[in-house]
Design a protein around this motif. Structure first.
Motif, mmCIF file in Angstrom:
data_model
loop_
_atom_site.group_PDB
_atom_site.id
_atom_site.type_symbol
_atom_site.label_atom_id
_atom_site.label_comp_id
_atom_site.label_asym_id
_atom_site.label_seq_id
_atom_site.Cartn_x
_atom_site.Cartn_y
_atom_site.Cartn_z
ATOM 1 N N ARG A 1 0.790 -1.227 0.000
ATOM 2 C CA ARG A 1 0.000 0.000 0.000
ATOM 3 C C ARG A 1 0.820 1.275 0.000
ATOM 4 N NH1 ARG A 1 -2.415 -3.323 3.869
ATOM 5 N NH2 ARG A 1 -4.464 -4.008 3.259
ATOM 6 N N GLY A 2 1.918 1.295 0.714
ATOM 7 C CA GLY A 2 2.606 2.540 0.991
ATOM 8 C C GLY A 2 3.615 3.001 -0.037
ATOM 9 N N PHE A 3 3.724 2.314 -1.142
ATOM 10 C CA PHE A 3 4.734 2.653 -2.145
ATOM 11 C C PHE A 3 4.074 2.697 -3.520
ATOM 12 C CE2 PHE A 3 6.567 0.410 1.378
ATOM 13 C CZ PHE A 3 7.587 1.252 1.767
ATOM 14 N N ILE A 4 4.373 3.723 -4.276
ATOM 15 C CA ILE A 4 3.702 3.865 -5.580
ATOM 16 C C ILE A 4 4.699 3.858 -6.734
ATOM 17 C CG2 ILE A 4 1.642 5.012 -4.667
ATOM 18 C CD1 ILE A 4 2.886 7.660 -5.723
ATOM 19 N N ASN A 5 5.736 3.047 -6.635
ATOM 20 C CA ASN A 5 6.715 2.915 -7.715
ATOM 21 C C ASN A 5 6.048 2.519 -9.026
ATOM 22 O OD1 ASN A 5 7.595 2.071 -5.058
ATOM 23 N ND2 ASN A 5 9.637 1.940 -5.938
ATOM 24 N N TRP A 6 4.913 1.840 -8.941
ATOM 25 C CA TRP A 6 4.217 1.358 -10.131
ATOM 26 C C TRP A 6 3.757 2.496 -11.037
ATOM 27 C CZ3 TRP A 6 -0.686 3.264 -9.818
ATOM 28 C CH2 TRP A 6 -1.212 3.494 -8.550
ATOM 29 N N VAL A 7 3.647 3.710 -10.521
ATOM 30 C CA VAL A 7 3.235 4.858 -11.343
ATOM 31 C C VAL A 7 4.193 5.046 -12.518
ATOM 32 C CG1 VAL A 7 2.981 7.370 -11.364
ATOM 33 C CG2 VAL A 7 2.020 6.043 -9.481
ATOM 34 N N GLU A 8 5.476 4.825 -12.299
ATOM 35 C CA GLU A 8 6.482 5.024 -13.351
ATOM 36 C C GLU A 8 6.356 4.039 -14.499
ATOM 37 O OE1 GLU A 8 8.414 7.702 -13.539
ATOM 38 O OE2 GLU A 8 7.331 8.313 -11.740
ATOM 39 N N SER A 9 5.662 2.920 -14.283
ATOM 40 C CA SER A 9 5.533 1.925 -15.356
ATOM 41 C C SER A 9 4.465 2.289 -16.380
ATOM 42 C CB SER A 9 5.221 0.554 -14.754
ATOM 43 O OG SER A 9 3.897 0.527 -14.252
ATOM 44 N N ILE A 10 3.681 3.317 -16.119
ATOM 45 C CA ILE A 10 2.589 3.697 -17.015
ATOM 46 C C ILE A 10 3.126 4.684 -18.050
ATOM 47 C CG2 ILE A 10 0.249 4.582 -17.164
ATOM 48 C CD1 ILE A 10 0.024 3.946 -14.136
ATOM 49 N N SER A 11 3.316 4.199 -19.242
ATOM 50 C CA SER A 11 3.986 4.992 -20.275
ATOM 51 C C SER A 11 3.075 6.009 -20.955
ATOM 52 C CB SER A 11 4.601 4.068 -21.324
ATOM 53 O OG SER A 11 3.602 3.247 -21.894
ATOM 54 N N ASN A 12 1.761 5.815 -20.920
ATOM 55 C CA ASN A 12 0.879 6.724 -21.651
ATOM 56 C C ASN A 12 0.284 7.825 -20.761
ATOM 57 O OD1 ASN A 12 -0.723 4.793 -20.354
ATOM 58 N ND2 ASN A 12 -2.305 4.839 -21.914
ATOM 59 N N LEU A 13 0.999 8.213 -19.707
ATOM 60 C CA LEU A 13 0.564 9.310 -18.846
ATOM 61 C C LEU A 13 1.396 10.556 -19.125
ATOM 62 C CD1 LEU A 13 0.107 7.852 -15.239
ATOM 63 C CD2 LEU A 13 -1.668 8.581 -16.820
ATOM 64 N N SER A 14 0.735 11.666 -19.296
ATOM 65 C CA SER A 14 1.455 12.931 -19.427
ATOM 66 C C SER A 14 2.046 13.293 -18.066
ATOM 67 C CB SER A 14 0.485 14.032 -19.869
ATOM 68 O OG SER A 14 -0.428 14.318 -18.823
ATOM 69 N N PRO A 15 3.013 14.199 -18.026
ATOM 70 C CA PRO A 15 3.561 14.616 -16.727
ATOM 71 C C PRO A 15 2.478 15.142 -15.775
ATOM 72 C CG PRO A 15 4.993 15.357 -18.488
ATOM 73 C CD PRO A 15 3.761 14.787 -19.138
ATOM 74 N N ALA A 16 1.489 15.858 -16.299
ATOM 75 C CA ALA A 16 0.408 16.378 -15.451
ATOM 76 C C ALA A 16 -0.434 15.242 -14.870
ATOM 77 C CB ALA A 16 -0.476 17.332 -16.242
#
Length: 84
Positions: free
Chosen positions: A25-40
């Motif tokens: 729950r406490g770590f969101i490293n998985w966000v970086e694996s999403i390639s189709n997200l804009s910086p915003a």
């Protein structure tokens, strides 16, 4: 520390990430694996990822799911404890 596999679905794409932590729950490293997200959208997701909670998947051991609205679309992340 257990190894967790994260399967993320967003706008028709599936992304996978793995990391070892004391809990999923406490770590969101998985966000970086999403390639189709804009910086915003990455920034929006990073803020929202810590709110709410994962729900256990019925009849499955060590599998959880969370849904987050990002940029008006649903992002679903499954966390699976892959190794003890």
């Amino acid at each position: 520390m257990p190894l967790y596999t994260y399967v993320i679905s967003f706008k028709g794409s599936t992304h996978v990430a793995q990391s070892s932590h004391s809990n999923f729950r406490g770590f969101i490293n998985w966000v970086e694996s999403i390639s189709n997200l804009s910086p915003a959208l990455k920034q929006e997701l990073a803020h929202k990822a810590y709110s709410g909670d994962f729900s256990a998947i019925e009849n499955k051991k060590h599998v959880w799911k969370k849904s987050i609205e990002v940029g008006g679309s649903e992002l679903i992340v499954h966390a699976i404890q892959t190794q003890p």
